[in-house]
Design an enzyme around this catalytic site. Sequence first.
Site, PDB file in Angstrom:
ATOM      1  N   GLU A 252       9.951   8.988 -16.208  1.00 15.28           N
ATOM      2  CA  GLU A 252       8.553   9.400 -16.402  1.00 15.28           C
ATOM      3  C   GLU A 252       8.074   9.030 -17.805  1.00 15.28           C
ATOM      4  O   GLU A 252       6.928   8.639 -18.002  1.00 15.28           O
ATOM      5  CB  GLU A 252       8.416  10.902 -16.178  1.00 15.28           C
TER       6      GLU A 252
ATOM      7  N   SER B  14      15.235  21.981 -14.893  1.00 14.37           N
ATOM      8  CA  SER B  14      14.031  22.746 -15.180  1.00 14.37           C
ATOM      9  C   SER B  14      14.447  24.083 -15.751  1.00 14.37           C
ATOM     10  O   SER B  14      15.486  24.636 -15.365  1.00 14.37           O
ATOM     11  CB  SER B  14      13.236  22.946 -13.888  1.00 14.37           C
TER      12      SER B  14
ATOM     13  N   HIS C  73       0.829  -1.221   0.000  1.00 11.86           N
ATOM     14  CA  HIS C  73       0.000   0.000   0.000  1.00 11.86           C
ATOM     15  C   HIS C  73       0.863   1.270   0.000  1.00 11.86           C
ATOM     16  O   HIS C  73       0.424   2.310   0.463  1.00 11.86           O
ATOM     17  CB  HIS C  73      -0.949   0.052   1.198  1.00 11.86           C
TER      18      HIS C  73
ATOM     19  N   LYS D  22      16.022  21.940  -9.572  1.00 13.53           N
ATOM     20  CA  LYS D  22      15.402  20.675  -9.975  1.00 13.53           C
ATOM     21  C   LYS D  22      16.354  19.710 -10.666  1.00 13.53           C
ATOM     22  O   LYS D  22      17.256  20.105 -11.391  1.00 13.53           O
ATOM     23  CB  LYS D  22      14.228  20.960 -10.928  1.00 13.53           C
TER      24      LYS D  22
END
Length: 472
Positions: free
Chosen positions: A301, A288, A167, A294
């Site tokens: 992704e 970024s 979970h 970043k």
Amino acid sequence: MTDDKTKPPAEASSIWGGRFAAGPDVVVEAINASIDFDKRMYTQDIAASMAHARMLAAQEIISAADADTIVSGLATIRGEIGSGDFQFSRALEDIHMNVESRLSALIGDVAGRLHTARSRNDQVATDFRLWVRDALDHLDREMKDLQAVLLRQADTHAGSVMPGFTHLQPAQPVTLGHHLMAYVEMIGRDRGRAADCRVRLNESPLGSAALAGTSFPIDREATATALGFDAPMVNSMDAVSDRDFALEFLAFASILAVHLSRLAEEYVIWCSHQFAYAKLGDAFSTGSSIMPQKRNPDAAELVRGKAGRVIGALNSLLIVLKGMPMTYGKDMQEDKEPCFDVADTLQLCLTAMAGMLGDTTFDVERMAEDAGKGFSTATDLADWLVRVLGLPFRRAHHVTGAIVKLAEDKGCGLEDLTLEDMQAVEVGITDEIFAVLGAENSVASRVSLGGTAPASVRHAVAAARKRFLDEG
Ligand code: ARG
């Protein structure tokens, strides 16, 4: 589009133009043409044509001299396409007619003998099977490379403790090596599915002709063998009309894409500032344009995202084939693009995943610290009560709950409680209990088959190297 200017002359499609007074409307040519994508099958198309020509000569359906002329013409065309010197034509619809038309320009009328006892229907089914077979072989190599990288990291981290989740809540400590080995197994089954698909796929449609077979005395075994097929397909109608091999390819691919998306998602989580278990190397991180701090795992992704198009491809071909009457229908030309796209996509995803994994440093201290949090060794405590004190598991569960509550109230970990604290809950507890508390002890004790103990993980790595990498 009724304007005559939109209609090319009949000669434009001279291969079947004999019966037609006018050429196709421009829009028909546009919707019919598959050359823009099926030119990718040129090596397969030429190999199949060469095998067919040689078989025709061996069966004395054409002369040996004609077969030689055809085969050497085809070799020239293969060279032209390979070096980018070939003029593809949309009017010639597809790779089969482009090659044949060029062949007749090169060798003249003899070229017309190649299509004896053959149709584009068995031709395309043959080419496409050969193409998917090559794609399966390529992907198998990429999957194996990814397994090799996973195995290397798993070996390094056979003893690195981290939280294991259910979970996405910390459940029990595991080792990072064990976690990564789970993916070695998944990819191993993906390779198994690819291999199964290859076995069923590897029969030759060539010689089925349009749908009914042919009256020429062809030798289908010979062409099957020449092209590396195990046997000719048994039923000519099945051979030209089914694309279940492509569906199996896309189904295997979809499951692989789903596995990769899960690994990619874990990467994203591990690289997050909140988790900070993993740090991607510069080569695989992206910045970024606005936030200088970043460091994004874009490639992970994208692997996660690309599962969408792979699953979409499987759906699209299932829908194309659903309800199609026997045998060939032009709908089936829609079978190739999804497979081409999926092969490219997965090859990219597998290489990116392997690159990322190889370029990752894991923060072993941070993972270990996390692994001890959240009373993650409560199950070990309960198991000890059962094993050593002989308590029924349900009773042990209850006692452990009370001890966890005590630690929670004191704001400490289970291993920080005193023996007296624990004996106040269950009088039989001895100081041996401390040997199973703490994440390191917990993982070391899980020596059951398939469990997370570092020694077991090292065995699993060695066994997997033999099973999957054909090593010693
Ligand atoms: N380009 C076609 C395809 O991909 C080749 C087969 C054409 N056959 C035909 N009877 N029109 O399906």
